[in-house]
Design an enzyme around this catalytic site. Sequence first.
Site, PDB file in Angstrom:
ATOM      1  N   CYS A 141      43.828 -61.061  -7.946  1.00 67.37           N
ATOM      2  CA  CYS A 141      44.229 -62.472  -8.040  1.00 67.37           C
ATOM      3  C   CYS A 141      45.500 -62.675  -8.860  1.00 67.37           C
ATOM      4  CB  CYS A 141      43.091 -63.325  -8.583  1.00 67.37           C
ATOM      5  SG  CYS A 141      42.542 -62.922 -10.255  1.00 67.37           S
ATOM      6  N   ASP A 315      44.422 -71.598  -5.081  1.00 67.82           N
ATOM      7  CA  ASP A 315      43.430 -70.609  -5.505  1.00 67.82           C
ATOM      8  C   ASP A 315      43.577 -69.345  -4.660  1.00 67.82           C
ATOM      9  OD1 ASP A 315      41.246 -69.152  -6.305  1.00 67.82           O
ATOM     10  OD2 ASP A 315      39.781 -70.749  -5.994  1.00 67.82           O
ATOM     11  N   HIS A 317      41.688 -66.853  -4.514  1.00 67.07           N
ATOM     12  CA  HIS A 317      40.406 -66.184  -4.284  1.00 67.07           C
ATOM     13  C   HIS A 317      39.817 -66.461  -2.901  1.00 67.07           C
ATOM     14  CE1 HIS A 317      40.904 -66.555  -8.674  1.00 67.07           C
ATOM     15  NE2 HIS A 317      40.354 -65.360  -8.698  1.00 67.07           N
TER      16      HIS A 317
END
Length: 483
Positions: A141, A315, A317
């Site tokens: 990430c 994000d 993820h």
Amino acid sequence: METIHNISNRLQEVLATNKSVNVDTDNDSLSSNQEDNEVEKVRHLVVILGEKYSYAVDRNTGINALMQWFTTNSEIPEEILNAIRSKLNFTYRTNFEPIERAPDGPSPINPLIMLRINPIDAIENVFNNRECFFTDVGWGCMIRTGQSLLGNALQRVKSTVKDQPYIYEMDDTKEITDLFKDNTKSAFSLQNFVKCGRIYNKIAPGEWFGPATTATCIRYLIQENPCYGIEACYISVSSGDIFKENIQGMIDRYPNGNILILLGIKLGLDSVHERYWGEIKTMLESPFSVGIAGGRPSSSLYFFGYFDDTLLFFDPHNSQTALIDDFDESCHTENFGKLNFSDLDPSMLLGFLLPCSKWDEFQEFTSLLTIVNVLDGMDQYRDPDLNSNDIGNVELSPQLKLSQTPDAITDDDYVDIGALIQGNSMNINDRDNGYQEVQCKNQQIVIMDSLNETKPLEIEKVLVGQGTNLVNATTPCREAFPK
């Protein structure tokens, strides 16, 4: 006469339909004044990487309505939605070009990771090659948010070169996103970040990158590959200090170029102190800003703007497959997250794109901040416990290539430099994995020549009273975007 309870119920019904109302208790009635009187408007500011958008709502119902679309991403004004959609967002990927496991690194067969990807992909990876990583789910990430920061900086360069606004058609970004495809041939791919992290920071494939390692890799990759308009990169992970002599040297070398500035900072112990909220907003409002990476413990996000006291982020993820034809389209999204400033982790990586012709403007901008400081010199900031004879020439050799393996003594994002101070050798077997546990630190990176070689020695994160500071290095690169 209507009871207060009945009036309250009627108010809620009217507010639900987003109408402005008056309460008239003398005449025992509620009447709408939407047609008879001009509804008072309240304007809210939305900032997206230096671009400001004003959104007007009714005073009585505005907060509810505005927070609703910032909660559900529905009914967002098209202008703001287009601005968000135009930014680059790099996420976890699966089924990419395999990355070989390091002998001393983690195994690709991790049950926790396998549960987070497509079961068919997981089984296929196990049978095809148990010794290679086919996904960065669970560990990539920080690399992805670093890619997002770099990608949007390159996008800024392109829009400036072509004298275009920062928001343009997504087709124009394909030549940028191609640089981030997950294969070794792409300049800023995950594979090349991992390779760089292994060589210079001893980070094995499958291990989590910290902000310092990510910044270091970005700089080396800019050096190693054609820069597409970014001629130099300045990084500091000790503080938000920028030294004039270093920047001026880059400007003298590339008077018409661009410098990417990456600053690793920590604005508190467990959370960002409220006094810094305004400065973070000021930075995101600046035309120099290319975003912020980090901001969550061991779970990096890419912050690109704010609304009121809410940060807006992408994000990384959310995983996607790497083997798709519409890769460029997959790097744009309308889905974004919101995070209150009070929930922001204090460790983060700030990104600024500095056109060399605007150095004076940048200095004026930083004069408004306490987080970022432009300083005249660095001698007075050197740790007095470090003998100057131990620090060689701090100018990085421009001939350094990724194929070389320097005597980098960093491991993860932190190392113990006690051995360096007392002698000429260090034990790198003792790993410091306490990144999240350290509650008080002066995060640090020093790049210098070793005593007997010209290869760089990099040291990160030391607990000292007064930190030594990062030095910078650049190599020439060709201009990629024609004027």
